[in-house]
Enzyme design. Sequence first.
Site, PDB file in Angstrom:
ATOM      1  N   LYS A 112     -34.943  56.044  -8.857  1.00  0.00           N
ATOM      2  CA  LYS A 112     -34.912  57.260  -8.053  1.00  0.00           C
ATOM      3  C   LYS A 112     -33.993  58.331  -8.649  1.00  0.00           C
ATOM      4  O   LYS A 112     -34.197  59.516  -8.440  1.00  0.00           O
ATOM      5  CB  LYS A 112     -34.440  56.951  -6.623  1.00  0.00           C
ATOM      6  CG  LYS A 112     -35.163  55.829  -5.901  1.00  0.00           C
ATOM      7  CD  LYS A 112     -36.577  56.189  -5.525  1.00  0.00           C
ATOM      8  CE  LYS A 112     -37.189  55.342  -4.420  1.00  0.00           C
ATOM      9  NZ  LYS A 112     -37.266  53.886  -4.648  1.00  0.00           N
TER      10      LYS A 112
HETATM   11  C1  LIG Z   1     -38.380  53.105  -4.401  1.00  0.00           C
HETATM   12  C2  LIG Z   1     -38.496  51.883  -5.214  1.00  0.00           C
HETATM   13  C3  LIG Z   1     -39.748  51.348  -5.524  1.00  0.00           C
HETATM   14  C4  LIG Z   1     -41.035  51.924  -4.977  1.00  0.00           C
HETATM   15  O1  LIG Z   1     -41.307  53.208  -5.473  1.00  0.00           O
HETATM   16  P1  LIG Z   1     -42.379  54.138  -4.741  1.00  0.00           P
HETATM   17  O2  LIG Z   1     -42.325  55.439  -5.449  1.00  0.00           O
HETATM   18  O3  LIG Z   1     -41.961  54.243  -3.309  1.00  0.00           O
HETATM   19  O4  LIG Z   1     -43.705  53.462  -4.866  1.00  0.00           O
HETATM   20  C5  LIG Z   1     -39.775  50.247  -6.365  1.00  0.00           C
HETATM   21  N1  LIG Z   1     -38.643  49.676  -6.845  1.00  0.00           N
HETATM   22  C6  LIG Z   1     -37.429  50.167  -6.555  1.00  0.00           C
HETATM   23  C7  LIG Z   1     -36.231  49.493  -7.104  1.00  0.00           C
HETATM   24  C8  LIG Z   1     -37.311  51.279  -5.735  1.00  0.00           C
HETATM   25  O5  LIG Z   1     -36.092  51.766  -5.460  1.00  0.00           O
END
Ligand SMILES: *Cc1c(COP(=O)(O)O)cnc(C)c1O
Length: 464
Positions: A112
């Site tokens: 993120k």
């Molecule tokens: C947010 C997240 C996901 C999922 O990502 P999306 O964009 O919501 O599909 C997968 N793995 C981790 C570690 C995350 O923080």
Amino acid sequence: MDFISTRGKIQKCGFIDAFLMGLADDGGLIIPEHIPVVPQDQLKAWEQLSYQELMFEIFSYYTNGEIPDEDLKALIHDSYATFRSPDVTPIHTINESLHVLELFHGPTFAFKDVALQFIGNLYSYVSKKQNKIINILGATSGDTGAAAIQGVRGKEGIQICILHPHNKVSKVQELQMTTVHDDNVLNLSVEGNFDDCQRVIKELFADIEFKNKYHLRAINSINFVRILAQTVYYFYAYFQVAKKQSIDAINFSVPTGNFGNIFSGYLAKQMGLPIGKLILATNENNILERFVKEGIYMPGDFLSTYSPSMDIQIASNFERYLYYLNQKDAGKVTELMNEFQQNGKLVIAEADMPQVRSDFDAHGVKGAECLQIIEKYNKESGYLLDPHTACGVAAYEACSDKNEVCVVFATAHPAKFNEALELIPIEQQFPKEIEQLFNQPQYQTVLDYSKEEIVKQLEAFYKV
Ligand SMILES: *Cc1c(COP(=O)(O)O)cnc(C)c1O
């Protein structure tokens, strides 16, 4: 480039307005009016670019010159100066058919950060340029909140409130959010699960009066700029692998929750990147796996798993794909989403299923499989996967042929999810940045799942 809504009921707008709107005012999601296609010779030339240069080129297709080149370059530069790897998202090669793209070298050790470091800086830039108040509201299954808070903490003109499900995020995630003590940060820890938190947020953003009064801004992946920022590493990964070995198309296996990260891949593919399969990796909360396999989009029972950031039943970006699957027919999307609202399920026309299956493959990890994969790769390759990445590797094993080339996204550093690793058991060394969190005081407000209570907190916290 103009931006429109999947429901077709907003006026076309430019890049900054699309960024500020977050969720479209008609309840749909923002998308570009046309997806630009990058010419093949351009793609070839991009192979030599640094991550930051590549991002600048990709964004230039979308920003309409609304941000002067020098400013955009500076924003990008500052956003990735906080990363611990000069490549931003380096490749770790397991073998010729399996590469891991490490997306966790930012401040909060999960993917993120890649989009949210940039988004934090962009909000700050827009706030200064337009003299605008920015009140950010978001829900998190753990990682988004931490990354968003790190992206904007201490920045002038911005307030941020993050809802997380109480005791349903990992210890490190909780600490990353709640040990931040800047005045512009509010953590609400809600008795409920992620979908409950997300539901309140969606309702508040759909309440145009409330949204406008408080200048509400989004950081979750309903924001198109976040999707766009995430396309960059699909391109970058492709080029890094292409430098090492000769490839034609490349598969991506993506640990998926809200369908945000994988939709970025869909966008990259439409822009002309030679992507083979886009593989949806899920855990037991497998609404998306069932969608690809059975053509039914229907939430099941919520389950807590080893990969909590993917414990999501309603994938808030799914509507974007629905729009393209239905030949950009906004009326049809509105109809389908209303149907979903009323019946709690969506059935995809049989005639559309070949398209769905050519766009995506899917694998949902169940039971002990997640931990077994971590143990196996630790033993055989000396490489430690976090539980989300392990879902991605399991999906690679299930869906990618050994004579194909696949990039699995490592969406988090294993230290963030030590709870799962202790069960195997594997002992790991924590990075010092994470180690330091454990002795710090926490700041958060625990409250019942009540929209009224949440609104009260927001009204006291936000600036108007
Ligand atoms: C947010 C997240 C996901 C999922 O990502 P999306 O964009 O919501 O599909 C997968 N793995 C981790 C570690 C995350 O923080």
